[in-house]
Design an enzyme around this catalytic site. Structure first.
Site, short mmCIF file in Angstrom:
data_model
loop_
_atom_site.label_atom_id
_atom_site.label_comp_id
_atom_site.label_asym_id
_atom_site.label_seq_id
_atom_site.Cartn_x
_atom_site.Cartn_y
_atom_site.Cartn_z
NE ARG A 1 39.33 -16.09 69.04
CZ ARG A 1 40.19 -16.24 70.03
NH1 ARG A 1 40.17 -15.39 71.05
NH2 ARG A 1 41.09 -17.20 70.00
CG ASN B 1 42.02 -15.11 66.24
OD1 ASN B 1 43.19 -14.78 66.44
ND2 ASN B 1 41.54 -16.27 66.67
CD1 TRP B 2 39.86 -11.59 60.10
CD2 TRP B 2 38.69 -9.98 61.13
NE1 TRP B 2 40.56 -10.41 59.98
CE2 TRP B 2 39.86 -9.42 60.60
CE3 TRP B 2 37.79 -9.16 61.83
CZ2 TRP B 2 40.17 -8.06 60.74
CZ3 TRP B 2 38.10 -7.80 61.96
CH2 TRP B 2 39.27 -7.27 61.43
NE ARG C 1 42.98 -22.11 76.69
CZ ARG C 1 43.96 -22.64 75.98
NH1 ARG C 1 44.49 -23.79 76.35
NH2 ARG C 1 44.41 -22.01 74.92
CG ASP D 1 46.26 -20.13 72.36
OD1 ASP D 1 45.26 -19.43 72.63
OD2 ASP D 1 46.19 -21.25 71.84
N GLY D 2 45.97 -18.52 75.24
CA GLY D 2 45.53 -18.85 76.60
C GLY D 2 44.95 -17.68 77.38
CG HIS E 1 41.99 -10.72 74.80
ND1 HIS E 1 42.63 -11.90 74.46
CD2 HIS E 1 40.70 -10.88 74.43
CE1 HIS E 1 41.74 -12.72 73.91
NE2 HIS E 1 40.56 -12.13 73.89
NE ARG F 1 37.25 -15.50 74.75
CZ ARG F 1 38.12 -16.50 74.61
NH1 ARG F 1 38.02 -17.56 75.37
NH2 ARG F 1 39.05 -16.45 73.69
C1 IPE Z 1 46.09 -18.59 67.46
O1 IPE Z 1 45.34 -18.70 68.62
C2 IPE Z 1 46.04 -17.19 66.95
C3 IPE Z 1 46.65 -16.18 67.79
C4 IPE Z 1 47.36 -16.40 68.87
C5 IPE Z 1 46.45 -14.83 67.38
P1 IPE Z 1 43.87 -19.33 68.60
O2 IPE Z 1 43.45 -19.50 70.01
O3 IPE Z 1 42.99 -18.53 67.73
O4 IPE Z 1 44.15 -20.74 67.90
P2 IPE Z 1 43.27 -22.07 67.80
O5 IPE Z 1 41.98 -21.68 67.21
O6 IPE Z 1 43.08 -22.59 69.20
O7 IPE Z 1 44.08 -22.99 66.98
C1 IPE Z 2 45.02 -15.72 72.56
O1 IPE Z 2 44.19 -16.11 73.60
C2 IPE Z 2 44.63 -14.37 72.00
C3 IPE Z 2 44.04 -14.43 70.65
C4 IPE Z 2 43.95 -15.49 69.91
C5 IPE Z 2 43.54 -13.19 70.12
P1 IPE Z 2 42.80 -16.83 73.32
O2 IPE Z 2 41.74 -15.77 73.25
O3 IPE Z 2 42.89 -17.73 72.17
O4 IPE Z 2 42.62 -17.65 74.67
P2 IPE Z 2 42.04 -19.11 74.83
O5 IPE Z 2 42.76 -20.00 73.87
O6 IPE Z 2 40.58 -19.02 74.53
O7 IPE Z 2 42.33 -19.47 76.26
MG MG Z 3 43.34 -19.69 71.93
#
Ligand code: IPE
Ligand code: IPE
Ligand code: MG
Length: 232
Positions: A64, A61-62, A17, A13-14, A30, A26
């Site tokens: 998004r 995540n679908w 950000r 995660d992150g 990735h 973004r």
């Molecule tokens: C969790 O991350 C899912 C993955 C890392 C694939 P998210 O960024 O989607 O989680 P939430 O929505 O902040 O809980």
């Molecule tokens: C994790 O990073 C990757 C996925 C969930 C696919 P994020 O895309 O959730 O990054 P943040 O949480 O918005 O920083």
């Molecule tokens: Mg996230």
């Protein structure tokens, strides 16, 4: 290190950000995150971790924006194809677990080819959780069990028997679950399988999580005392 976990799982995660802090899109986060998967896999293989699983894309995540979902799917496809040589050279088995029915035919074909090509490898298994959620896994497991067992067998089912209907059948439960970026939640990941998993949270954003950070997590795990409800 004396206590090496057999299965390490990561909620990566992150990425968003990380990119935002640099004024980037973004998707750049990735892309950089793929390098972290590569680094952690290398460390896992070197240190004798048998299973490394990563949460790459959740069922949620679908929801998004379409552009980000498409970019993530394309990135996964590209990253998989790029890594095949590395997997073959380093005895890495590759698996994708999740609701495969929601993935495109092209992606499913690539996944099938990659899984078949690396099925005989045994040093470390890399598992990508894609279109996965823990609640979905439990529901599909119950449906599968009901379909495959007689009504009597289904009624007599004991707790451990549910394991073989989950998509993780045959894979040991995670010993260590890492979540990056400072979020303190499980986000519908492996709910059943993490019943006795050790959790490790870090503020480090996923694209910055590389070998030293992975090894720091392993060191923290080595200090844990796993009691499983017993008195030690
Ligand atoms: C969790 O991350 C899912 C993955 C890392 C694939 P998210 O960024 O989607 O989680 P939430 O929505 O902040 O809980
Ligand atoms: C994790 O990073 C990757 C996925 C969930 C696919 P994020 O895309 O959730 O990054 P943040 O949480 O918005 O920083
Ligand atoms: Mg996230």
């Amino acid at each position: 290190m004396e206590k090496i976990p057999q299965h390490v799982s990561i909620i990566m995660d992150g990425n968003g950000r990380w990119a935002k802090a640099r004024g980037l899109d973004r998707v750049k986060g990735h892309i950089e995150g793929v390098e972290s998967v590569r680094a952690c896999l290398e460390a896992a293989a070197e240190d004798g971790v048998k299973y490394l699983s990563v949460y790459a894309f959740s069922e949620e995540n679908w929801n998004r924006p379409k552009e980000e979902v498409m970019a993530l799917m394309e990135l996964m496809m590209r990253a998989m194809k790029n890594e095949l040589g590395t997997f073959l050279d380093n005895d890495i088995r590759f698996m994708v677990l999740g609701n495969r029915a929601r993935l495109s035919d092209g992606l499913n074909k690539t996944i099938d080819e990659m899984m078949a090509a690396t099925a005989g490898n045994s040093r470390t298994t890399l598992i990508l959780f894609v279109s996965y959620s823990g609640k979905w896994d439990l529901l599909q497991a119950m449906k599968k069990a009901q379909k495959e067992l007689s009504p009597e067998e289904f009624q007599a089912m004991e707790l451990p028997e549910l394991d073989r209907f989950l998509v993780t059948a045959g894979i040991p439960d995670p010993d260590l679950l890492i979540r990056t970026s400072g979020e303190l939640r499980i986000s519908n990941y492996m709910l059943w399988q993490t019943a006795y998993t050790e959790f490790y949270f870090t503020d480090v954003l996923w694209p910055d999580f590389r070998k030293p950070q992975f090894r720091e997590a392993l060191a923290a795990y080595a200090q844990r005392d796993r009691r499983y409800g017993k008195v030690k």
